[in-house]
Write a protein that holds these residues in place. Structure first.
Motif, PDB file in Angstrom:
ATOM      1  N   GLU A  24       0.834  -1.215   0.000  1.00 46.77           N
ATOM      2  CA  GLU A  24       0.000   0.000   0.000  1.00 46.77           C
ATOM      3  C   GLU A  24       0.867   1.262   0.000  1.00 46.77           C
ATOM      4  O   GLU A  24       0.587   2.224  -0.719  1.00 46.77           O
ATOM      5  N   VAL A  25       1.917   1.243   0.816  1.00 49.94           N
ATOM      6  CA  VAL A  25       2.814   2.402   0.883  1.00 49.94           C
ATOM      7  C   VAL A  25       3.556   2.568  -0.436  1.00 49.94           C
ATOM      8  O   VAL A  25       3.742   3.690  -0.930  1.00 49.94           O
ATOM      9  N   GLU A  73       1.427   4.315  -2.973  1.00 49.34           N
ATOM     10  CA  GLU A  73       1.356   5.759  -2.721  1.00 49.34           C
ATOM     11  C   GLU A  73       2.630   6.458  -3.170  1.00 49.34           C
ATOM     12  O   GLU A  73       2.596   7.572  -3.707  1.00 49.34           O
ATOM     13  N   SER A  74       3.776   5.793  -2.961  1.00 49.42           N
ATOM     14  CA  SER A  74       5.049   6.403  -3.355  1.00 49.42           C
ATOM     15  C   SER A  74       5.163   6.523  -4.866  1.00 49.42           C
ATOM     16  O   SER A  74       5.734   7.487  -5.382  1.00 49.42           O
ATOM     17  N   PHE A 119       3.154   9.465  -6.146  1.00 53.52           N
ATOM     18  CA  PHE A 119       3.888  10.713  -5.917  1.00 53.52           C
ATOM     19  C   PHE A 119       4.853  10.994  -7.068  1.00 53.52           C
ATOM     20  O   PHE A 119       4.945  12.122  -7.561  1.00 53.52           O
ATOM     21  N   ARG A 164      11.261   8.802   3.209  1.00 52.15           N
ATOM     22  CA  ARG A 164       9.811   8.968   3.377  1.00 52.15           C
ATOM     23  C   ARG A 164       9.087   7.636   3.202  1.00 52.15           C
ATOM     24  O   ARG A 164       8.115   7.338   3.922  1.00 52.15           O
ATOM     25  N   ASP A 221       6.912   5.792   6.164  1.00 48.31           N
ATOM     26  CA  ASP A 221       5.502   5.398   6.042  1.00 48.31           C
ATOM     27  C   ASP A 221       5.317   3.902   6.255  1.00 48.31           C
ATOM     28  O   ASP A 221       4.284   3.455   6.759  1.00 48.31           O
ATOM     29  N   SER A 241       3.019   2.357   9.240  1.00 46.02           N
ATOM     30  CA  SER A 241       1.929   1.422   8.972  1.00 46.02           C
ATOM     31  C   SER A 241       2.165   0.041   9.574  1.00 46.02           C
ATOM     32  O   SER A 241       1.337  -0.474  10.326  1.00 46.02           O
ATOM     33  N   LYS A 251      -1.679   5.390   9.561  1.00 45.17           N
ATOM     34  CA  LYS A 251      -1.802   5.669   8.135  1.00 45.17           C
ATOM     35  C   LYS A 251      -1.235   7.055   7.881  1.00 45.17           C
ATOM     36  O   LYS A 251      -1.861   8.075   8.202  1.00 45.17           O
ATOM     37  N   ASN A 290       0.952   9.513   4.965  1.00 44.65           N
ATOM     38  CA  ASN A 290       1.477   9.672   3.611  1.00 44.65           C
ATOM     39  C   ASN A 290       2.456  10.852   3.624  1.00 44.65           C
ATOM     40  O   ASN A 290       2.061  12.003   3.498  1.00 44.65           O
ATOM     41  N   SER A 291       3.741  10.533   3.791  1.00 43.28           N
ATOM     42  CA  SER A 291       4.765  11.573   3.891  1.00 43.28           C
ATOM     43  C   SER A 291       5.089  12.207   2.548  1.00 43.28           C
ATOM     44  O   SER A 291       5.847  13.174   2.484  1.00 43.28           O
TER      45      SER A 291
END
Length: 507
Positions: free
Chosen positions: A151-152, A155-156, A159, A178, A182, A186, A192, A194-195
């Motif tokens: 999941e992380v 998100e990365s 970005f 980052r 994260d 998590s 949760k 999001n950096s």
């Protein structure tokens, strides 16, 4: 009056000199070759005056003599340097009962977070905590936590792709930090975060604060090393009470809330609650009570955060650097990733599939050989240990310390030909059997090996899977090529940062 002052000043200087050099004749007395020390700073002159990195300093100590044991002084403390793999095996495996503990700078009386951490625990207390934590890092638990890492990673990637840029030129270490932040939030703390979107969130800011020691913290560390009882009497701690309380509330409040609301989540807080007996075993219906204090529990989360935030991001940064300067290796890894993606046919990556990627494992293994995050590991002798070979006949006394120079072994051409070359083929099925035992030690060795090594490997491999599968890593105008390490301090980093250019792959 002036004459009396000069006499007192001279006397004080003489007493300080004698104190700061006390024991400097130890290795000479026992006939062991050693590096001549300087008052108070011992053999860390080049680190103190920022003439070289700790990485290079350890290599210097390793190469200095050809004997299986040699000596240095870490400030005022005599340190035996273990240069022979067979002796390393004897110390860490065969005669482990003589060397159960790491050297102690902080105890639970000095710092509640550092002092109570697994790495600083001794003897039976260490064994008990190790057995408590071990179930957290089994294959089944890694499989559960991998879902959170995925999941992380997703998100990365969003970005990196958010502005549709044709290329991204930046210090990639910040990106990896980052990501690691994260993942820890998590998979360890159940948060949760999001950096990449919320760049200055409190959790990330705290991670940077505790892992990037200030001048004052470095000074306190030195003072604890030399004046432990004075620092204890003054009630000084390495970390501010505000930082300590942040972690305490983060962990304890989460555990309390989950127990009250019977919340289950595949993260480390949940697993520690199971180990502590805060959840009832379904088969037994009786809590498995563990007599761990709140400080001892919080300390384990703190050390995972401390190590994972910086160490794992460093592994990923050095891996990306080597892929950047070795495009043939990068392309071979990309081919393996593309084959895996085709076989997945749109399904998410799994822990089992990642574990089965042989070339990925070779790349990460070679990164850890070339750039081990821990350049050395240490042991404290708990009962006298006698060692004799053709050149040496010494007894390491209880309470004395030794270092195993990991980076020395890793960059010794006797064990790894052409050691400065980045060559993942060293770890192929055909070649890895030829690696001499106890010369490849990226996570330490023996019962004291890093308990979270499987988690770190899983995290780094997952990041490389997504990054190399979506982007080409190319040199930036600011890239440090060839690699030049920052001088001074204990952390490994390039002189000018890990600058890279990411170019999206064509669809």
């Amino acid at each position: 009056m002036f004459i009396e002052f000069i006499i007192l000043l001279g006397l004080a200087a003489f007493i300080f000199y004698k104190w700061s050099t006390a024991g400097f004749d130890l290795f000479e007395k026992i006939g062991l070759p050693y590096d001549k020390p300087y008052p108070l700073i011992g053999n860390q002159k080049d680190i103190v005056f920022k003439k070289c990195s700790m990485f290079d300093n350890i290599i210097k100590f390793y190469k200095q003599f050809n004997t299986s044991l040699s000596g240095i002084f870490d400030q005022r403390t005599p340190i035996f340097i273990v240069r022979d793999p067979a002796l390393c095996k004897q110390i860490t495996i065969k005669d482990f009962d003589h060397f159960v503990n790491h050297r102690t700078v902080f105890t639970d009386k000095d710092d509640g977070l550092f002092g109570n951490a697994l790495v600083n625990m001794h003897n039976e207390k260490w064994k008990s905590m190790r057995s408590t934590l071990s179930p957290v890092f089994t294959g089944s638990k890694m499989r559960q936590m991998f879902v959170l890492i995925n999941e992380v990673a997703d998100e990365s990637m969003k970005f990196l792709k958010k502005d549709g840029k044709t290329e991204i030129d930046f210090n990639i270490k910040d990106y990896f930090t980052r990501f690691a932040n994260d993942v820890i939030a998590s998979a360890v703390f159940g948060l949760k975060i999001n950096s990449f979107v919320n760049e200055d969130n409190e959790f990330y800011a705290m991670g940077k604060k505790i892992t990037q020691f200030s001048f004052w913290q470095n000074l306190k560390f030195m003072l604890f090393t030399n004046f432990k009882y004075i620092m204890r009497a003054l009630k000084m701690t390495l970390f501010d009470a505000k930082d300590t309380n942040y972690f305490k509330s983060l962990v304890l409040d989460a555990m309390k809330y989950r127990q009250e609301h019977n919340i289950m989540r595949p993260d480390m807080i949940n697993m520690m609650m199971e180990a502590k007996g805060m959840f009832i075993d379904k088969n037994d219906e009786k809590p498995i009570a563990k007599e761990w204090s709140d400080d001892e529990i919080v300390a384990q989360f703190f050390i995972f955060f401390f190590a994972g935030f910086e160490t794992t991001s460093l592994l990923m940064a050095f891996a990306s650097h080597e892929l950047m300067v070795n495009p043939d290796v990068q392309e071979k890894l990309r081919q393996e990733i593309q084959e895996v993606k085709e076989n997945l046919d749109g399904k998410p990556l799994t822990y089992e599939i990642l574990q089965g990627m042989k070339y990925m494992d070779m790349v990460i293994s070679e990164t850890l050989r070339r750039w081990p995050p821990a350049v050395a590991t240490d042991r404290e002798c708990t009962k006298d240990f006698h060692y004799k070979d053709d050149e040496i006949d010494v007894t390491i006394k209880a309470g004395q310390h030794l270092w195993i120079p990991i980076v020395g072994y890793h960059l010794d051409e006797k064990y790894f030909p052409d050691p400065l070359k980045f060559d993942p083929e060293r770890f192929s099925d055909e070649n890895k059997a030829n690696i001499e035992p106890f010369t490849y030690l990226p996570f330490g060795v023996g019962p004291r090996i890093c308990i979270a090594n499987r988690f770190a490997l899983m995290e780094a491999k997952a990041m490389m899977f997504y990054l190399v599968g979506e982007f080409k890593i190319k040199p930036s105008s600011k890239s440090t090529i060839p690699m030049v390490l920052k001088k001074g301090g204990f952390q490994i980093a390039p002189e000018n940062g890990f600058w890279s250019k990411l170019v999206p792959l064509k669809s």
